[in-house]
Motif scaffolding. Structure first.
Motif, PDB file in Angstrom:
ATOM      1  N   ALA A  37       0.839  -1.200   0.000  1.00  0.00           N
ATOM      2  CA  ALA A  37       0.000   0.000   0.000  1.00  0.00           C
ATOM      3  C   ALA A  37       0.872   1.248   0.000  1.00  0.00           C
ATOM      4  O   ALA A  37       1.932   1.271   0.637  1.00  0.00           O
ATOM      5  N   ILE A  38       0.401   2.264  -0.709  1.00  0.00           N
ATOM      6  CA  ILE A  38       1.063   3.566  -0.718  1.00  0.00           C
ATOM      7  C   ILE A  38       0.000   4.602  -0.391  1.00  0.00           C
ATOM      8  O   ILE A  38      -0.939   4.796  -1.162  1.00  0.00           O
ATOM      9  N   GLN A  49      -5.216   9.586  -0.755  1.00  0.00           N
ATOM     10  CA  GLN A  49      -5.517   8.422  -1.589  1.00  0.00           C
ATOM     11  C   GLN A  49      -4.538   7.315  -1.256  1.00  0.00           C
ATOM     12  O   GLN A  49      -3.444   7.562  -0.762  1.00  0.00           O
ATOM     13  N   VAL A  50      -4.975   6.091  -1.512  1.00  0.00           N
ATOM     14  CA  VAL A  50      -4.132   4.929  -1.255  1.00  0.00           C
ATOM     15  C   VAL A  50      -4.073   4.074  -2.518  1.00  0.00           C
ATOM     16  O   VAL A  50      -5.080   3.873  -3.191  1.00  0.00           O
ATOM     17  N   ALA A  67     -16.553   5.359  -8.335  1.00  0.00           N
ATOM     18  CA  ALA A  67     -15.872   6.441  -9.056  1.00  0.00           C
ATOM     19  C   ALA A  67     -14.549   6.806  -8.387  1.00  0.00           C
ATOM     20  O   ALA A  67     -13.624   7.291  -9.053  1.00  0.00           O
ATOM     21  N   ALA A  68     -14.436   6.562  -7.091  1.00  0.00           N
ATOM     22  CA  ALA A  68     -13.224   6.907  -6.347  1.00  0.00           C
ATOM     23  C   ALA A  68     -12.114   5.867  -6.505  1.00  0.00           C
ATOM     24  O   ALA A  68     -11.031   6.037  -5.949  1.00  0.00           O
ATOM     25  N   THR A  82      -5.826   2.896  -7.368  1.00  0.00           N
ATOM     26  CA  THR A  82      -5.706   4.004  -6.430  1.00  0.00           C
ATOM     27  C   THR A  82      -7.115   4.346  -5.964  1.00  0.00           C
ATOM     28  O   THR A  82      -8.016   4.536  -6.783  1.00  0.00           O
ATOM     29  N   VAL A  83      -7.290   4.409  -4.653  1.00  0.00           N
ATOM     30  CA  VAL A  83      -8.584   4.694  -4.042  1.00  0.00           C
ATOM     31  C   VAL A  83      -8.503   6.079  -3.409  1.00  0.00           C
ATOM     32  O   VAL A  83      -7.688   6.313  -2.515  1.00  0.00           O
ATOM     33  N   VAL A  84      -9.351   6.973  -3.894  1.00  0.00           N
ATOM     34  CA  VAL A  84      -9.435   8.308  -3.318  1.00  0.00           C
ATOM     35  C   VAL A  84     -10.242   8.191  -2.027  1.00  0.00           C
ATOM     36  O   VAL A  84     -11.359   7.674  -2.027  1.00  0.00           O
TER      37      VAL A  84
END
Length: 123
Positions: A37-38, A49-50, A67-68, A82-84
């Motif tokens: 994870a970042i 975000q990750v 959408a995120a 990438t998850v916002v």
């Protein structure tokens, strides 16, 4: 999910640790030296975000569902999302994504290491 909640959750996984391998503003979570994870801090109007490793078909499904969830930022877009962290993805779903990413990384480790980590996780 807040960045702090995500960090706390990621660090609960067996032998997970964090560092700033990419410099300030990006916390990198690893297991056995491999990134799972970042977490990028918010900047300006962009929320935190990750970026998480993901099985390719599931990655596409999650992108369609939320959408995120976007193709991974500065990583292999087939294997990373990438998850916002703007609150539109349910906390439990983000937790499952973090666990899935961790599991994907662990599955690529040597058998003895995989077995040890899986035992720790089951405990």
């Amino acid at each position: 999910m807040t960045p702090q909640e995500l960090s706390d959750f990621a660090l609960e996984l067996p032998e997970a640790f964090d560092d700033e391998a990419f410099g300030p503003g990006a916390t990198v979570f690893k297991v056995e030296g491999k990134v799972f994870a970042i977490l990028q801090d918010p900047s300006g109007e962009r929320p935190a975000q990750v970026t998480l490793k993901c099985e390719p078909d599931l990655a596409l499904h999650l992108r369609e569902q939320y959408a995120a969830v976007e193709p991974g930022y500065h990583v292999n877009k087939r294997h990373w999302n990438t998850v916002v962290l703007n609150g539109t993805v349910p906390v439990e779903e983000v937790r499952e994504m973090v666990e899935h990413s961790y599991d994907r990384v662990v599955s690529g480790l040597p058998k003895a290491t995989r077995d040890r980590l899986r035992l720790l996780r089951a405990a």
